[in-house]
Design an enzyme around this catalytic site. Structure first.
Site, PDB file in Angstrom:
ATOM      1  N   ALA A 187       0.837  -1.206   0.000  1.00 49.06           N
ATOM      2  CA  ALA A 187       0.000   0.000   0.000  1.00 49.06           C
ATOM      3  C   ALA A 187       0.866   1.247   0.000  1.00 49.06           C
ATOM      4  CB  ALA A 187      -0.916   0.003   1.217  1.00 49.06           C
ATOM      5  N   GLY A 188       0.430   2.236  -0.742  1.00 48.90           N
ATOM      6  CA  GLY A 188       1.184   3.486  -0.741  1.00 48.90           C
ATOM      7  C   GLY A 188       0.368   4.581  -1.383  1.00 48.90           C
ATOM      8  N   ILE A 189       0.731   5.811  -1.086  1.00 41.49           N
ATOM      9  CA  ILE A 189       0.090   6.954  -1.734  1.00 41.49           C
ATOM     10  C   ILE A 189       1.175   7.834  -2.332  1.00 41.49           C
ATOM     11  CG2 ILE A 189      -1.957   6.952  -0.237  1.00 41.49           C
ATOM     12  CD1 ILE A 189      -0.645   9.419   1.201  1.00 41.49           C
TER      13      ILE A 189
ATOM     14  N   TYR B 173       7.488  11.890  -2.383  1.00 46.21           N
ATOM     15  CA  TYR B 173       7.427  10.471  -2.794  1.00 46.21           C
ATOM     16  C   TYR B 173       8.836   9.888  -2.906  1.00 46.21           C
ATOM     17  CZ  TYR B 173       5.526   6.451  -5.445  1.00 46.21           C
ATOM     18  OH  TYR B 173       5.153   5.196  -5.880  1.00 46.21           O
TER      19      TYR B 173
ATOM     20  N   PRO C  33       8.758  -0.516  -9.085  1.00 47.67           N
ATOM     21  CA  PRO C  33       8.082  -0.466 -10.383  1.00 47.67           C
ATOM     22  C   PRO C  33       8.349   0.866 -11.084  1.00 47.67           C
ATOM     23  CG  PRO C  33       6.553  -1.062  -8.596  1.00 47.67           C
ATOM     24  CD  PRO C  33       7.810  -0.547  -7.963  1.00 47.67           C
TER      25      PRO C  33
END
Ligand SMILES: NC(=O)c1ccc[n+]([C@@H]2O[C@H](COP(=O)([O-])OP(=O)(O)OC[C@H]3O[C@@H](n4cnc5c(N)ncnc54)[C@H](OP(=O)(O)O)[C@@H]3O)[C@@H](O)[C@H]2O)c1
Length: 228
Positions: free
Chosen positions: A70-72, A134, A164
């Site tokens: 999970a990440g934002i 980020y 990715p």
């Protein structure tokens, strides 16, 4: 292909509801690894209290595998990053993976077996405008990955980060216009974005018993983008 163990391995996966996480879930299950993928209601990574409460309830069970997926990614130029956004990204993308590792590792140490994969990003290795927060948190995740590999290697726990490139998910379409994505695809040697499955296959290998010697690495899955 399935792992040969008689008792199925059990994985804790965050962000399994969609995108890359949903593909990871399928690939782990295809290898006969049981997946526990709590929703963000049951395990809200933005909330330290939710993390503690999850691990005093359903998360108390021993896990053989952890995938911090999970990440934002909230885009902002550096001079526009406000404290609330910064702290939210640090919490979800960096602090939560640390806390989850801390919770699952004791049982892995007791079994002398564990596989941990942190989903990082190519923006931990390179960057572009408006990726300051980020890039910072994903670079931090790479550092955490390496240190965890060093500390837990003697206990049979292998820890890696997968980075990715551009993957066809909601996160990517939210942060890039169709025109931008077409321009980006032209710069990728394979001339297209990745499908979530193409990330998930590597993650599943790293989570399996087949991976017996690869640890502490940050592996880019980017269609060759970092080569140009
Ligand atoms: N897409 C890309 O091109 C790309 C590239 C590099 C790295 N990555 C990384 O790959 C990972 C997955 O990305 P994606 O594209 O699949 O993202 P996505 O489609 O936006 O899905 C994000 C997942 O994270 C969960 N999540 C978000 N906030 C959460 C919270 N507070 N607590 C618990 N779960 C939360 C979401 O749950 P809900 O469904 O409940 O919201 C969802 O399952 C992320 O770490 C991302 O940084 C993605």
């Amino acid at each position: 292909m399935s792992d040969t163990n008689k008792t199925p391995r059990v994985a804790l996966l965050t962000g399994g509801s969609r995108g890359i996480g949903a593909a990871i879930r399928n690939e782990l299950e295809a290898r006969a690894i049981r997946v526990v993928a709590p929703s963000s209601n049951d395990l809200n990574l933005a909330s330290p209290a939710s993390i503690e409460s999850y691990f005093s309830g359903p998360g108390k069970r021993p896990f053989d595998v952890l995938v911090n997926n999970a990440g934002i990614n909230v885009l902002n130029a550096i001079d526009a990053i406000d404290t609330a956004t910064w702290e939210q990204m640090v919490q979800i993308d960096l602090t939560a993976p640390l806390r989850l590792i801390q919770h699952v590792v004791p049982a892995m140490q007791a079994k002398r077996y564990g596989r941990i994969v942190n989903i990082s990003s190519i923006f931990s290795l390179v960057t572009r405008e408006r990726r300051g927060a980020y890039s910072a948190v994903k670079s931090g995740l790479n550092g955490l990955t390496r240190t965890a590999a060093v500390e837990f290697g003697p206990h049979g726990i292998l820890v890696n980060a997968v980075c990715p490139g551009y993957v066809a998910t909601e996160l990517t379409t939210k942060n890039n216009s169709p025109q931008e994505l077409s321009r980006i695809a032209d710069t990728i040697p394979l001339r297209r974005l990745a499908e979530p499955l193409e990330i998930a296959r590597l993650v599943a290998f790293l989570c399996s018993e087949e991976n017996s010697y690869l640890t502490g690495q940050t592996v880019a899955v980017d269609g060759g983008l970092l080569c140009v």
